[in-house]
Design a protein around this motif. Structure first.
Motif, PDB file in Angstrom:
ATOM      1  N   LEU A 237       0.832  -1.208   0.000  1.00 38.50           N
ATOM      2  CA  LEU A 237       0.000   0.000   0.000  1.00 38.50           C
ATOM      3  C   LEU A 237       0.866   1.256   0.000  1.00 38.50           C
ATOM      4  O   LEU A 237       0.590   2.211  -0.737  1.00 38.50           O
ATOM      5  N   VAL A 238       1.912   1.263   0.827  1.00 36.61           N
ATOM      6  CA  VAL A 238       2.810   2.425   0.878  1.00 36.61           C
ATOM      7  C   VAL A 238       3.499   2.630  -0.461  1.00 36.61           C
ATOM      8  O   VAL A 238       3.598   3.759  -0.972  1.00 36.61           O
ATOM      9  N   LEU A 239       3.976   1.550  -1.081  1.00 37.91           N
ATOM     10  CA  LEU A 239       4.631   1.662  -2.387  1.00 37.91           C
ATOM     11  C   LEU A 239       3.679   2.216  -3.436  1.00 37.91           C
ATOM     12  O   LEU A 239       4.055   3.067  -4.253  1.00 37.91           O
ATOM     13  N   VAL A 240       2.437   1.741  -3.425  1.00 36.93           N
ATOM     14  CA  VAL A 240       1.455   2.224  -4.401  1.00 36.93           C
ATOM     15  C   VAL A 240       1.176   3.704  -4.190  1.00 36.93           C
ATOM     16  O   VAL A 240       1.118   4.488  -5.147  1.00 36.93           O
ATOM     17  N   LEU A 241       1.008   4.140  -2.916  1.00 39.40           N
ATOM     18  CA  LEU A 241       0.730   5.550  -2.629  1.00 39.40           C
ATOM     19  C   LEU A 241       1.899   6.442  -3.050  1.00 39.40           C
ATOM     20  O   LEU A 241       1.702   7.515  -3.628  1.00 39.40           O
ATOM     21  N   VAL A 242       3.116   5.995  -2.759  1.00 38.87           N
ATOM     22  CA  VAL A 242       4.292   6.790  -3.136  1.00 38.87           C
ATOM     23  C   VAL A 242       4.387   6.934  -4.643  1.00 38.87           C
ATOM     24  O   VAL A 242       4.639   8.023  -5.171  1.00 38.87           O
ATOM     25  N   THR A 243       4.187   5.854  -5.367  1.00 44.98           N
ATOM     26  CA  THR A 243       4.273   5.920  -6.824  1.00 44.98           C
ATOM     27  C   THR A 243       3.154   6.771  -7.407  1.00 44.98           C
ATOM     28  O   THR A 243       3.358   7.491  -8.397  1.00 44.98           O
ATOM     29  N   LEU A 244       1.965   6.732  -6.799  1.00 49.17           N
ATOM     30  CA  LEU A 244       0.862   7.572  -7.276  1.00 49.17           C
ATOM     31  C   LEU A 244       1.148   9.053  -7.053  1.00 49.17           C
ATOM     32  O   LEU A 244       0.852   9.889  -7.919  1.00 49.17           O
ATOM     33  N   VAL A 245       1.723   9.397  -5.894  1.00 50.33           N
ATOM     34  CA  VAL A 245       2.055  10.806  -5.611  1.00 50.33           C
ATOM     35  C   VAL A 245       3.106  11.304  -6.589  1.00 50.33           C
ATOM     36  O   VAL A 245       3.005  12.412  -7.144  1.00 50.33           O
ATOM     37  N   LYS A 246       4.136  10.492  -6.833  1.00 50.60           N
ATOM     38  CA  LYS A 246       5.179  10.891  -7.786  1.00 50.60           C
ATOM     39  C   LYS A 246       4.608  11.052  -9.189  1.00 50.60           C
ATOM     40  O   LYS A 246       4.967  11.988  -9.911  1.00 50.60           O
ATOM     41  N   ALA A 247       3.716  10.154  -9.577  1.00 53.93           N
ATOM     42  CA  ALA A 247       3.113  10.251 -10.899  1.00 53.93           C
ATOM     43  C   ALA A 247       2.272  11.512 -11.021  1.00 53.93           C
ATOM     44  O   ALA A 247       2.264  12.174 -12.064  1.00 53.93           O
ATOM     45  N   SER A 248       1.549  11.873  -9.931  1.00 52.75           N
ATOM     46  CA  SER A 248       0.733  13.096  -9.954  1.00 52.75           C
ATOM     47  C   SER A 248       1.603  14.346 -10.111  1.00 52.75           C
ATOM     48  O   SER A 248       1.277  15.258 -10.876  1.00 52.75           O
ATOM     49  N   LYS A 249       2.730  14.395  -9.405  1.00 55.33           N
ATOM     50  CA  LYS A 249       3.630  15.546  -9.527  1.00 55.33           C
ATOM     51  C   LYS A 249       4.187  15.659 -10.941  1.00 55.33           C
ATOM     52  O   LYS A 249       4.280  16.750 -11.504  1.00 55.33           O
ATOM     53  N   LYS A 250       4.569  14.521 -11.520  1.00 58.12           N
ATOM     54  CA  LYS A 250       5.130  14.555 -12.868  1.00 58.12           C
ATOM     55  C   LYS A 250       4.090  15.021 -13.887  1.00 58.12           C
ATOM     56  O   LYS A 250       4.418  15.743 -14.834  1.00 58.12           O
ATOM     57  N   ARG A 251       2.822  14.609 -13.689  1.00 58.77           N
ATOM     58  CA  ARG A 251       1.774  15.069 -14.612  1.00 58.77           C
ATOM     59  C   ARG A 251       1.579  16.573 -14.525  1.00 58.77           C
ATOM     60  O   ARG A 251       1.379  17.258 -15.536  1.00 58.77           O
ATOM     61  N   LYS A 252       1.629  17.146 -13.314  1.00 52.88           N
ATOM     62  CA  LYS A 252       1.471  18.595 -13.141  1.00 52.88           C
ATOM     63  C   LYS A 252       2.607  19.348 -13.813  1.00 52.88           C
ATOM     64  O   LYS A 252       2.398  20.373 -14.464  1.00 52.88           O
ATOM     65  N   ILE A 253       3.836  18.848 -13.641  1.00 53.39           N
ATOM     66  CA  ILE A 253       4.988  19.511 -14.244  1.00 53.39           C
ATOM     67  C   ILE A 253       4.898  19.477 -15.765  1.00 53.39           C
ATOM     68  O   ILE A 253       5.175  20.461 -16.451  1.00 53.39           O
ATOM     69  N   LYS A 254       4.501  18.312 -16.301  1.00 51.84           N
ATOM     70  CA  LYS A 254       4.358  18.209 -17.757  1.00 51.84           C
ATOM     71  C   LYS A 254       3.281  19.150 -18.275  1.00 51.84           C
ATOM     72  O   LYS A 254       3.414  19.727 -19.359  1.00 51.84           O
ATOM     73  N   LYS A 255       2.213  19.320 -17.495  1.00 51.07           N
ATOM     74  CA  LYS A 255       1.150  20.244 -17.906  1.00 51.07           C
ATOM     75  C   LYS A 255       1.652  21.682 -17.940  1.00 51.07           C
ATOM     76  O   LYS A 255       1.343  22.447 -18.866  1.00 51.07           O
ATOM     77  N   LEU A 256       2.435  22.085 -16.909  1.00 47.96           N
ATOM     78  CA  LEU A 256       3.000  23.423 -16.884  1.00 47.96           C
ATOM     79  C   LEU A 256       3.948  23.650 -18.056  1.00 47.96           C
ATOM     80  O   LEU A 256       3.947  24.706 -18.697  1.00 47.96           O
ATOM     81  N   GLU A 257       4.776  22.633 -18.363  1.00 49.21           N
ATOM     82  CA  GLU A 257       5.704  22.759 -19.474  1.00 49.21           C
ATOM     83  C   GLU A 257       4.970  22.874 -20.797  1.00 49.21           C
ATOM     84  O   GLU A 257       5.362  23.636 -21.697  1.00 49.21           O
ATOM     85  N   LYS A 258       3.880  22.115 -20.918  1.00 45.17           N
ATOM     86  CA  LYS A 258       3.106  22.187 -22.158  1.00 45.17           C
ATOM     87  C   LYS A 258       2.464  23.555 -22.324  1.00 45.17           C
ATOM     88  O   LYS A 258       2.434  24.133 -23.421  1.00 45.17           O
ATOM     89  N   ASN A 259       1.929  24.117 -21.221  1.00 43.34           N
ATOM     90  CA  ASN A 259       1.320  25.443 -21.291  1.00 43.34           C
ATOM     91  C   ASN A 259       2.361  26.503 -21.631  1.00 43.34           C
ATOM     92  O   ASN A 259       2.080  27.454 -22.366  1.00 43.34           O
ATOM     93  N   SER A 260       3.561  26.322 -21.084  1.00 39.66           N
ATOM     94  CA  SER A 260       4.587  27.313 -21.367  1.00 39.66           C
ATOM     95  C   SER A 260       5.021  27.269 -22.824  1.00 39.66           C
ATOM     96  O   SER A 260       5.382  28.276 -23.417  1.00 39.66           O
ATOM     97  N   GLU A 261       4.987  26.095 -23.423  1.00 35.43           N
ATOM     98  CA  GLU A 261       5.346  25.975 -24.838  1.00 35.43           C
ATOM     99  C   GLU A 261       4.297  26.635 -25.736  1.00 35.43           C
ATOM    100  O   GLU A 261       4.620  27.170 -26.797  1.00 35.43           O
ATOM    101  N   ASN A 262       3.025  26.610 -25.315  1.00 38.05           N
ATOM    102  CA  ASN A 262       1.957  27.222 -26.117  1.00 38.05           C
ATOM    103  C   ASN A 262       1.871  28.730 -25.920  1.00 38.05           C
ATOM    104  O   ASN A 262       1.249  29.439 -26.715  1.00 38.05           O
ATOM    105  N   GLY A 263       2.418  29.278 -24.860  1.00 38.88           N
ATOM    106  CA  GLY A 263       2.354  30.708 -24.598  1.00 38.88           C
ATOM    107  C   GLY A 263       3.725  31.335 -24.697  1.00 38.88           C
ATOM    108  O   GLY A 263       4.550  30.981 -25.543  1.00 38.88           O
TER     109      GLY A 263
END
Length: 293
Positions: A237-263
């Motif tokens: 359970l701890v491993l799954v939660l840690v990997t989910l949190v890391k995946a969520s952070k990476k998705r947010k960063i990719k979204k910010l980078e994508k927005n910056s490329e469009n603007g």
């Protein structure tokens, strides 16, 4: 989620499922009648040109590790006059083999750690010795073991089966002898001597005691097993939660980078392992307005 870590978590989960599945399979009962036929075929296959009165060990495949099979061929007349003494089995003289044949074979079977797989005892009893079996077959010059089984008819004195390697140390742990009959039925016999079964024919035998004597140890085993399973589940359970949190952070960063490329293009900088956008430091130059007054 990092793909390598994801596969590690998945493989650990699959391994636990496979372990629990194998644990359930160990509770299943196998067909000992078909195993008996296999023993006979294996003896005939492994033993060539057997001599009378010689005990032969039989090699078994690796998936039967823990079982032991031995065979000895005798003349029925000699068997009747002398009986038979073996480390586990004592057959007194004047035991009559039926049907009447010139030669016979006695097959010794020790089921070892496979005993509970092929034989069941009631839930209120616990098996405390391996199942030992001895079966008589007709024999001839053409076949060491023929397909015809023989009965051994005792005349007064019983056949004795010695469980030498079984010793219980509790004050209330007097074992009971059990014979396995057809159709899953059992026959219970008290013993005149400790760890010695009295038999009046061929068959499969073991020792049992009431299960209440083992309740505490069984509870301890299940408690430990439950603790281990719970601990492994918590780690997963701890491993799954840690990997989910890391995946969520990476998705947010990719979204910010994508927005910056469009603007508007931004420079970037790093805070730890996180990449963040950086605005330009160039400010709008002030404009002086002259006053005509």
């Amino acid at each position: 989620m990092d793909q390598h870590k994801w596969w590690q978590v998945t493989w650990l989960f699959i391994s636990i499922i496979m372990f629990l599945s194998s644990l359930v399979q160990t509770l299943q009962t196998y067909d000992h009648d078909s195993l008996e036929d296999f023993f006979c075929k294996q003896v005939n296959k492994c033993i060539k040109n057997p001599k009378t009165g010689i005990f032969y060990n039989t090699s078994l495949p690796s998936n039967y590790t823990g079982m032991k099979v031995r065979a000895v061929r005798m003349r029925t007349s000699s068997f009747y006059i002398r009986g038979l003494n073996y480390s586990l089995l004592n057959v007194p003289p004047r035991v009559v083999p039926q049907p009447n044949r010139k030669r016979m074979v006695i097959l010794y079977e020790n089921f070892g750690n496979w005993s509970s797989h092929y034989f069941n005892v009631p839930t209120n009893y616990t098996m405390v010795a391996p199942v030992f079996g001895f079966v008589a077959y007709t024999s001839s010059k053409n076949a060491f073991i023929e397909n015809e089984k023989m009965n051994l008819v005792t005349q007064g004195k019983p056949i004795l089966i010695h469980f030498h390697h079984v010793r219980l140390h509790g004050k209330n742990d007097t074992p009971i002898c059990v014979k396995f009959l057809e159709n899953g039925r059992l026959k219970f016999n008290n013993m005149s001597k400790p760890y010695v079964c009295e038999a009046f024919g061929t068959g499969h035998y073991t020792l049992v005691i009431p299960s209440s004597l083992y309740n505490k140890s069984l509870f301890d085993i299940w408690w430990v097993l439950g603790f281990v399973i719970g601990f492994v589940g918590l780690v997963l359970l701890v491993l799954v939660l840690v990997t989910l949190v890391k995946a969520s952070k990476k998705r947010k960063i990719k979204k910010l980078e994508k927005n910056s490329e469009n603007g508007e293009a931004f420079d970037t900088f790093w805070i730890g392992e996180t990449k963040m956008p950086l605005g330009s430091m160039v400010r709008t130059q002030p404009v002086l307005i002259e006053n005509d007054s």
